[in-house]
Design a protein around this motif. Structure first.
Motif, mmCIF file in Angstrom:
data_model
loop_
_atom_site.group_PDB
_atom_site.id
_atom_site.type_symbol
_atom_site.label_atom_id
_atom_site.label_comp_id
_atom_site.label_asym_id
_atom_site.label_seq_id
_atom_site.Cartn_x
_atom_site.Cartn_y
_atom_site.Cartn_z
ATOM 1 N N SER A 43 -7.496 1.844 0.994
ATOM 2 C CA SER A 43 -6.812 0.875 0.145
ATOM 3 C C SER A 43 -6.416 -0.355 1.065
ATOM 4 N N SER A 75 -9.943 -2.221 0.989
ATOM 5 C CA SER A 75 -10.216 -3.032 -0.155
ATOM 6 C C SER A 75 -9.259 -4.143 -0.727
ATOM 7 N N GLU A 132 -7.118 7.577 2.586
ATOM 8 C CA GLU A 132 -6.738 7.059 1.694
ATOM 9 C C GLU A 132 -6.018 5.668 1.773
ATOM 10 N N ILE A 169 0.866 -1.252 -0.135
ATOM 11 C CA ILE A 169 0.138 -0.141 -0.005
ATOM 12 C C ILE A 169 0.910 1.310 -0.109
#
Length: 198
Positions: free
Chosen positions: A186, A189, A182, A174
């Motif tokens: 990430s 997800s 953000e 990441i």
């Protein structure tokens, strides 16, 4: 969900671990926090660790592995845990694998927060200033010189665990230079694609 967060000091592992703790209701096992607690309580491990930590060094594998082994056996870690600051070395990564296998457990993912190390010192100076402004104590390892020593130790010892986990297929990288939100998105997800394993 059993996760490892990897990244140099100041990469934001603690911040992201707090989000994951809330989301999955599993404990964050930060060796730094556990060692600081042992130092504060002046336990035998704490006394040993204090000298090493004050000098910006890393405590021995034996001490850290012992702390982790005891901790993952506790009730709140039964449904999983987030390891932050462990494993720091290849020997610790191998010891963790053995420990988990002995308990019929597996890791779900290893998440590396990859950052621009040249900007980390500025981030640490800001973190220390924010703590002072909030009337909180500044961590000893937020001293820029101590931090640089920790960064050197990370690059020398801990960075080798990244290719180790890459070979196992568990590693997700990441971009840790994104905003906190953000980075969180990430990580979420990546984890959405995983099935929880018992």
């Amino acid at each position: 969900m059993r996760l490892i967060l990897v990244g140099p000091p100041g990469a934001g592992k603690g911040t992201q671990a707090a989000h994951l703790v809330a989301k999955y209701a599993i404990p964050q096992l930060s060796t730094g926090d556990m060692l600081r607690a042992a130092v504060a309580a002046q336990t035998p491990v704490g006394v040993k660790a204090k000298e090493v930590m004050d000098a910006g060094g890393l405590v021995s594998d034996e001490i850290v592995v012992g702390i982790i082994r005891d901790r993952i056996a506790e009730e709140d870690a039964r449904n999983g845990f987030i390891l932050d600051g462990f494993p720091r070395t290849l020997a610790q990564a191998e010891a963790l694998d053995e420990m988990l296998e002995a308990n019929s457990l597996k890791l779900n993912a290893v998440i590396e927060l990859r950052v621009d190390q040249s900007k980390l010192v500025d981030r640490i100076i800001k973190r220390a200033a924010d703590a002072q402004a909030a009337g909180q104590p500044v961590r000893k390892d937020d001293d820029p010189e101590v931090f640089k020593q920790r960064l050197e130790a990370y690059n020398r010892d801990t960075a080798v665990v990244v290719p180790y986990y890459e070979k196992t297929g568990l590693l997700s990288v990441i971009d840790g230079m994104q905003s906190i939100d953000e980075v969180t998105a990430s990580i979420d997800s990546v984890l959405q694609g995983l099935d929880e394993k018992v």
